[in-house]
Design a protein around this motif. Structure first.
Motif, mmCIF file in Angstrom:
data_model
loop_
_atom_site.group_PDB
_atom_site.id
_atom_site.type_symbol
_atom_site.label_atom_id
_atom_site.label_comp_id
_atom_site.label_asym_id
_atom_site.label_seq_id
_atom_site.Cartn_x
_atom_site.Cartn_y
_atom_site.Cartn_z
ATOM 1 N N LEU A 67 -7.645 0.199 -17.376
ATOM 2 C CA LEU A 67 -8.278 -0.670 -16.339
ATOM 3 C C LEU A 67 -9.464 -1.401 -16.979
ATOM 4 O O LEU A 67 -9.594 -2.581 -16.436
ATOM 5 C CB LEU A 67 -9.134 0.279 -15.123
ATOM 6 C CG LEU A 67 -8.002 0.919 -14.067
ATOM 7 C CD1 LEU A 67 -8.813 1.804 -13.248
ATOM 8 C CD2 LEU A 67 -7.728 -0.248 -13.206
ATOM 9 N N ASN A 70 -7.961 -4.372 -18.379
ATOM 10 C CA ASN A 70 -7.713 -5.363 -17.425
ATOM 11 C C ASN A 70 -9.043 -5.928 -17.010
ATOM 12 O O ASN A 70 -8.785 -6.998 -16.717
ATOM 13 C CB ASN A 70 -6.971 -4.459 -16.281
ATOM 14 C CG ASN A 70 -5.569 -4.312 -16.490
ATOM 15 O OD1 ASN A 70 -4.931 -4.593 -17.330
ATOM 16 N ND2 ASN A 70 -5.134 -3.242 -15.864
ATOM 17 N N HIS A 145 -15.640 2.898 -0.695
ATOM 18 C CA HIS A 145 -14.348 3.231 -0.509
ATOM 19 C C HIS A 145 -14.020 3.770 1.005
ATOM 20 O O HIS A 145 -13.358 3.002 1.921
ATOM 21 C CB HIS A 145 -13.496 3.623 -1.616
ATOM 22 C CG HIS A 145 -13.410 2.966 -2.644
ATOM 23 N ND1 HIS A 145 -12.746 3.710 -3.853
ATOM 24 C CD2 HIS A 145 -14.154 1.847 -3.011
ATOM 25 C CE1 HIS A 145 -12.997 2.763 -4.965
ATOM 26 N NE2 HIS A 145 -13.598 1.936 -4.438
ATOM 27 N N THR A 165 -6.316 5.451 -2.250
ATOM 28 C CA THR A 165 -6.517 5.311 -3.648
ATOM 29 C C THR A 165 -5.462 5.396 -4.578
ATOM 30 O O THR A 165 -5.238 4.827 -5.355
ATOM 31 C CB THR A 165 -7.728 6.390 -3.968
ATOM 32 O OG1 THR A 165 -8.660 6.207 -3.217
ATOM 33 C CG2 THR A 165 -8.286 5.838 -5.451
ATOM 34 N N ASN A 168 -3.542 2.114 -4.409
ATOM 35 C CA ASN A 168 -4.568 1.068 -4.855
ATOM 36 C C ASN A 168 -4.721 1.402 -6.218
ATOM 37 O O ASN A 168 -4.696 0.096 -7.114
ATOM 38 C CB ASN A 168 -5.944 1.076 -4.161
ATOM 39 C CG ASN A 168 -6.596 -0.225 -4.300
ATOM 40 O OD1 ASN A 168 -7.538 -0.339 -4.900
ATOM 41 N ND2 ASN A 168 -6.294 -1.292 -3.501
ATOM 42 N N LEU A 169 -4.889 2.418 -7.056
ATOM 43 C CA LEU A 169 -5.318 2.482 -8.240
ATOM 44 C C LEU A 169 -4.435 3.457 -9.102
ATOM 45 O O LEU A 169 -4.762 3.640 -10.305
ATOM 46 C CB LEU A 169 -6.988 3.154 -8.265
ATOM 47 C CG LEU A 169 -7.912 2.141 -7.930
ATOM 48 C CD1 LEU A 169 -9.284 2.828 -7.880
ATOM 49 C CD2 LEU A 169 -8.070 0.672 -8.809
ATOM 50 N N HIS A 170 -3.500 4.187 -8.308
ATOM 51 C CA HIS A 170 -2.673 5.058 -8.866
ATOM 52 C C HIS A 170 -3.295 6.286 -9.732
ATOM 53 O O HIS A 170 -3.135 6.602 -10.919
ATOM 54 C CB HIS A 170 -1.588 4.463 -9.990
ATOM 55 C CG HIS A 170 -1.149 2.920 -9.698
ATOM 56 N ND1 HIS A 170 -0.433 3.082 -8.305
ATOM 57 C CD2 HIS A 170 -1.220 1.897 -9.780
ATOM 58 C CE1 HIS A 170 -0.157 1.799 -8.004
ATOM 59 N NE2 HIS A 170 -0.471 1.164 -9.001
ATOM 60 N N ARG A 211 -6.475 -5.487 -1.900
ATOM 61 C CA ARG A 211 -7.209 -5.845 -3.435
ATOM 62 C C ARG A 211 -7.278 -4.638 -4.304
ATOM 63 O O ARG A 211 -8.118 -3.747 -3.643
ATOM 64 C CB ARG A 211 -8.418 -6.845 -3.246
ATOM 65 C CG ARG A 211 -8.965 -7.179 -4.491
ATOM 66 C CD ARG A 211 -10.335 -7.190 -4.001
ATOM 67 N NE ARG A 211 -11.186 -8.187 -4.992
ATOM 68 C CZ ARG A 211 -11.757 -7.607 -6.290
ATOM 69 N NH1 ARG A 211 -11.565 -6.212 -6.575
ATOM 70 N NH2 ARG A 211 -12.413 -8.354 -7.082
ATOM 71 N N GLN A 212 -7.381 -4.646 -5.555
ATOM 72 C CA GLN A 212 -7.558 -3.453 -6.137
ATOM 73 C C GLN A 212 -9.438 -3.176 -6.301
ATOM 74 O O GLN A 212 -9.879 -4.426 -6.562
ATOM 75 C CB GLN A 212 -7.395 -3.663 -7.719
ATOM 76 C CG GLN A 212 -7.259 -2.518 -8.444
ATOM 77 C CD GLN A 212 -7.235 -2.409 -10.008
ATOM 78 O OE1 GLN A 212 -7.967 -3.168 -10.560
ATOM 79 N NE2 GLN A 212 -5.931 -2.006 -10.317
ATOM 80 N N ALA A 214 -11.146 -1.505 -7.963
ATOM 81 C CA ALA A 214 -12.054 -0.779 -9.198
ATOM 82 C C ALA A 214 -13.096 -1.819 -9.931
ATOM 83 O O ALA A 214 -14.112 -1.393 -10.186
ATOM 84 C CB ALA A 214 -11.142 -0.493 -10.188
#
Length: 241
Positions: A67, A70, A145, A165, A168-170, A211-212, A214
């Motif tokens: 992440l 990214n 969240h 979650t 969304n974020l794995h 939308r992610q 994080a």
């Protein structure tokens, strides 16, 4: 599984006398070793924040490193990594946030904690690198969240947020929590196992279409209406009903 006091004492004797730390680039074997120690400690005291954070980091540090890479590819993420804002308790002024307009993110955030008699999470160990910062950030934004998705803090709401979650974020920790929640539906009045599973699947799909979260910089939006942020960040709940 509930442990007896004798079993807890046996586990406690096997724990190190000090809190272990993860090196900046831990190997898989190191993460497994530290993670298992943290898991034992959490069986003795499930609410211990230091061991909880260590377990989270042991499980998620690889994903958080990805992440962070990214983040470095877009302006919002680069700013987060450069400035490393914190939402830990000692950095928050709930009194000031509560004075913001009713319905704003900041006011709702402050009332969320006041009404439930809670305080924001307090990060005990400063992050040493970008991956650790992302892991810390994810822990510190958990309650935000809840607010933006609308999932409550009861048993069902917590499991719905974990499913969201995961989509969304794995996060592996979300998967582990959900796998351990098999009997949770028995503690949710009005829901049988099939309804409970359907709610989790709905939350998972909704997380994947949102939308992610994080890299979102919540601190820039304390005065923004929460309803507006919900429209911008998460797929409508009714879309998946």
């Amino acid at each position: 599984m509930m442990l007896t006091e004798t079993q807890k004492d046996d586990l406690a004797r096997d724990l190190p006398s000090f809190l272990p730390t993860l090196p900046e680039n831990p190997s898989l074997s190191t993460r497994l070793r530290v993670g298992l120690q943290a898991l034992k400690a959490l069986q003795v005291n499930p609410t211990d924040p230091a061991w909880g954070a260590l377990f989270y980091d042991s499980v998620e540090i690889g994903l958080c490193a990805s992440l962070a890479r990214n983040f470095s590819r877009h302006e919002e993420g680069r700013r987060l990594l450069a400035e490393r804002p914190s939402l830990k308790a000692s950095a928050m002024d709930l009194d000031a946030l509560e004075k913001l307009p009713v319905g704003s993110l900041g006011h709702t955030f402050a009332r969320y904690f006041r009404d439930q008699g809670l305080t924001p999470i307090d990060t005990l160990t400063p992050p040493k690198n970008d991956a650790q910062y992302v892991a810390t950030r994810l822990r510190e934004t958990h309650d935000l969240h809840h607010m933006v998705t609308g999932y409550s803090t009861d048993v069902l709401g917590e499991m719905e947020l974990q499913a969201f979650t995961l989509g969304n974020l794995h996060l592996r920790t979300s998967l582990l929590i959900l796998l351990q929640s098999g009997k949770a539906s028995q503690r949710v009045p009005g829901f049988d196992a099939a309804q409970y599973a359907r709610r989790l699947w709905t939350a998972f799909r909704r997380g994947g279409q949102s939308r992610q979260l994080a890299s979102f910089r919540w601190e820039d939006h304390w005065a923004t209406p929460l309803a507006m942020l919900r429209e911008q960040l998460v797929a409508p709940a009714r879309q998946w009903n």
